[in-house]
Design a protein around this motif. Structure first.
Motif, PDB file in Angstrom:
ATOM      1  N   PHE A 229     -12.642 -12.364 -12.075  1.00  0.00           N
ATOM      2  CA  PHE A 229     -11.236 -11.941 -11.816  1.00  0.00           C
ATOM      3  C   PHE A 229     -10.996 -11.193 -10.747  1.00  0.00           C
ATOM      4  O   PHE A 229     -11.960 -10.267 -10.407  1.00  0.00           O
ATOM      5  N   SER A 230      -9.946 -11.224  -9.927  1.00  0.00           N
ATOM      6  CA  SER A 230      -9.584 -10.303  -9.068  1.00  0.00           C
ATOM      7  C   SER A 230      -8.051  -9.962  -9.615  1.00  0.00           C
ATOM      8  O   SER A 230      -7.098 -10.689  -9.686  1.00  0.00           O
ATOM      9  N   ILE A 231      -7.671  -8.536  -9.580  1.00  0.00           N
ATOM     10  CA  ILE A 231      -6.612  -7.916  -9.816  1.00  0.00           C
ATOM     11  C   ILE A 231      -5.951  -7.498  -8.452  1.00  0.00           C
ATOM     12  O   ILE A 231      -6.433  -6.714  -8.053  1.00  0.00           O
ATOM     13  N   ILE A 232      -4.711  -8.081  -8.298  1.00  0.00           N
ATOM     14  CA  ILE A 232      -4.201  -7.594  -7.103  1.00  0.00           C
ATOM     15  C   ILE A 232      -3.029  -6.590  -7.380  1.00  0.00           C
ATOM     16  O   ILE A 232      -1.940  -7.134  -8.072  1.00  0.00           O
ATOM     17  N   ILE A 233      -3.050  -5.540  -6.761  1.00  0.00           N
ATOM     18  CA  ILE A 233      -1.895  -4.368  -6.787  1.00  0.00           C
ATOM     19  C   ILE A 233      -1.332  -4.270  -5.651  1.00  0.00           C
ATOM     20  O   ILE A 233      -1.805  -4.107  -4.565  1.00  0.00           O
ATOM     21  N   THR A 234       0.000  -4.546  -5.486  1.00  0.00           N
ATOM     22  CA  THR A 234       0.731  -4.336  -4.075  1.00  0.00           C
ATOM     23  C   THR A 234       1.626  -3.249  -4.656  1.00  0.00           C
ATOM     24  O   THR A 234       2.441  -3.195  -5.565  1.00  0.00           O
ATOM     25  N   THR A 235       1.734  -2.350  -3.690  1.00  0.00           N
ATOM     26  CA  THR A 235       2.695  -1.156  -3.872  1.00  0.00           C
ATOM     27  C   THR A 235       3.187  -0.541  -2.360  1.00  0.00           C
ATOM     28  O   THR A 235       2.687  -0.896  -1.497  1.00  0.00           O
ATOM     29  N   LYS A 236       4.248   0.262  -2.795  1.00  0.00           N
ATOM     30  CA  LYS A 236       4.947   0.798  -1.679  1.00  0.00           C
ATOM     31  C   LYS A 236       5.761   1.858  -1.985  1.00  0.00           C
ATOM     32  O   LYS A 236       6.733   2.108  -2.822  1.00  0.00           O
TER      33      LYS A 236
ATOM     34  N   LYS B 288      -4.697   2.853 -13.117  1.00  0.00           N
ATOM     35  CA  LYS B 288      -5.645   3.207 -14.293  1.00  0.00           C
ATOM     36  C   LYS B 288      -5.708   2.304 -15.605  1.00  0.00           C
ATOM     37  O   LYS B 288      -6.784   2.076 -15.921  1.00  0.00           O
ATOM     38  N   SER B 289      -4.591   1.471 -15.724  1.00  0.00           N
ATOM     39  CA  SER B 289      -4.549   0.503 -16.637  1.00  0.00           C
ATOM     40  C   SER B 289      -5.508  -0.530 -16.246  1.00  0.00           C
ATOM     41  O   SER B 289      -6.232  -1.226 -16.963  1.00  0.00           O
ATOM     42  N   ALA B 290      -5.539  -1.039 -14.786  1.00  0.00           N
ATOM     43  CA  ALA B 290      -6.586  -1.908 -14.408  1.00  0.00           C
ATOM     44  C   ALA B 290      -7.953  -1.562 -14.533  1.00  0.00           C
ATOM     45  O   ALA B 290      -8.753  -2.309 -14.427  1.00  0.00           O
ATOM     46  N   VAL B 291      -8.195  -0.281 -14.142  1.00  0.00           N
ATOM     47  CA  VAL B 291      -9.524   0.393 -14.270  1.00  0.00           C
ATOM     48  C   VAL B 291     -10.272   0.332 -15.695  1.00  0.00           C
ATOM     49  O   VAL B 291     -11.338   0.160 -15.906  1.00  0.00           O
ATOM     50  N   ASN B 292      -9.201   0.704 -16.572  1.00  0.00           N
ATOM     51  CA  ASN B 292      -9.734   0.663 -18.101  1.00  0.00           C
ATOM     52  C   ASN B 292      -9.771  -0.361 -19.034  1.00  0.00           C
ATOM     53  O   ASN B 292      -9.017  -0.599 -19.988  1.00  0.00           O
ATOM     54  N   GLN B 293     -10.223  -1.619 -18.298  1.00  0.00           N
ATOM     55  CA  GLN B 293     -10.329  -2.728 -18.886  1.00  0.00           C
ATOM     56  C   GLN B 293     -11.620  -2.921 -19.623  1.00  0.00           C
ATOM     57  O   GLN B 293     -12.458  -2.115 -19.491  1.00  0.00           O
TER      58      GLN B 293
ATOM     59  N   ILE C 271      -7.104 -15.255  -9.794  1.00  0.00           N
ATOM     60  CA  ILE C 271      -6.356 -14.281  -9.266  1.00  0.00           C
ATOM     61  C   ILE C 271      -5.270 -13.828 -10.377  1.00  0.00           C
ATOM     62  O   ILE C 271      -4.393 -14.490 -10.930  1.00  0.00           O
ATOM     63  N   CYS C 272      -5.241 -12.571 -10.640  1.00  0.00           N
ATOM     64  CA  CYS C 272      -4.208 -11.864 -11.296  1.00  0.00           C
ATOM     65  C   CYS C 272      -3.417 -10.925 -10.564  1.00  0.00           C
ATOM     66  O   CYS C 272      -3.666 -10.384  -9.511  1.00  0.00           O
ATOM     67  N   PHE C 273      -2.034 -10.601 -10.830  1.00  0.00           N
ATOM     68  CA  PHE C 273      -1.290  -9.800 -10.338  1.00  0.00           C
ATOM     69  C   PHE C 273      -0.805  -8.873 -11.241  1.00  0.00           C
ATOM     70  O   PHE C 273      -0.057  -9.054 -12.372  1.00  0.00           O
ATOM     71  N   LEU C 274      -0.617  -7.571 -10.614  1.00  0.00           N
ATOM     72  CA  LEU C 274      -0.190  -6.198 -11.556  1.00  0.00           C
ATOM     73  C   LEU C 274       0.835  -5.656 -10.241  1.00  0.00           C
ATOM     74  O   LEU C 274       0.406  -5.212  -9.278  1.00  0.00           O
TER      75      LEU C 274
END
Length: 268
Positions: free
Chosen positions: A4-11, A22-27, A84-87
């Motif tokens: 899996f790839s978790i993609i986080i886009t941020t601004k 943190k929620s993505a890291v703590n899987q 591909i996952c999106f957060l």
């Protein structure tokens, strides 16, 4: 190669971004990577470094402002996972997010739709009847149902990499509603998702959300309408839905006269 790839886009939302990361890291599942695409003025390198000893995180910084669809595509292009996952940077994953998805995969699955717990910023849970609506759409012709309207938001879609290679990435000309156009394209190409009923994502509602900026949706919906015009206009029911949808956005923008014309056309 990770599964899996978790993609986080941020601004420019450091505090919310750290909560999401943190929620993505703590899987409680190990076979994955995290791709962070930062398109803001604020540096988040210190936050990423704080968690990089726990999980492999790739940070991509953009100095030039881009649309959310472009940022998502950059994340996809820089990822290597099979799925591909999106957060979103203002949301969270439950700790069994990836484990639950993995347990529901089989050889025939190439598109998964997940459900979320909706909350406001005070933590109050909002009840969403999304499972019933999604199942109703899946009972019939999914493409025609999605032409009417969609409840498949970006975070809900877990997509196998090879599908992006076949149908393309997000439409970069859309400032908003890129997730809607993508699922339309998936359905038109014959793909149907597997739905996981258990909520494994936390979706937060707050005043700054882009989905509240109705004026941005009018040009986006117009572009989508033009792209799928032939399929929309040959079905009077679908066409009625599109007029109604446009009228609703015009009401939100306090353009009552134009909205009335759309509602009238929808009825006719």
């Amino acid at each position: 190669m990770p599964k899996f790839s978790i993609i986080i886009t941020t601004k420019d939302r450091r505090d919310l971004f750290e909560r999401a990361l943190k929620s993505a890291v703590n899987q409680n599942f190990d076979d994955y990577e995290i791709i962070v695409v930062n398109n803001g003025n604020e540096s988040i390198e210190d936050i990423v470094n704080r968690y990089s000893n726990l999980r492999k995180i790739k940070l991509i910084n953009y100095s030039e402002k881009q649309s959310p669809t472009i940022s998502a595509n950059v994340g996809i292009k820089n990822s290597i996972g099979d799925w591909i996952c999106f957060l979103d940077d203002d949301d969270e994953l439950l700790e069994d997010y990836l484990k639950t998805i993995n347990e529901n995969l089989d050889e025939k699955t190439n598109w998964v739709v997940i459900r979320a717990i909706w909350k406001d910023n005070q933590g109050n849970q909002i009840v969403k009847p999304d499972l019933k609506i999604i199942n109703q759409q899946l009972k019939g012709d999914l493409y025609k149902e999605l032409l009417k309207t969609s409840y498949f938001y970006k975070y809900m879609n877990i997509i196998k990499r090879e599908i992006f290679q076949k149908v393309g990435l997000f439409e970069e000309g859309l400032r908003v509603a890129g997730d809607y156009e993508l699922v339309l394209r998936l359905a038109k190409n014959g793909y149907r998702p597997k739905v996981i009923a258990k909520p494994i994502y936390i979706y937060y509602i707050h005043p700054g959300q882009i989905t509240k900026e109705y004026e941005k949706y009018l040009p986006a919906l117009t572009k989508i309408y033009e792209k799928y015009k032939d399929d929309i206009e040959k079905d009077p029911v679908i066409l009625s839905y599109k007029y109604y949808q446009l009228g609703w956005y015009l009401v939100k923008l306090k353009k009552e006269t134009e909205a009335y014309k759309c509602f009238k056309q929808a009825f006719l």
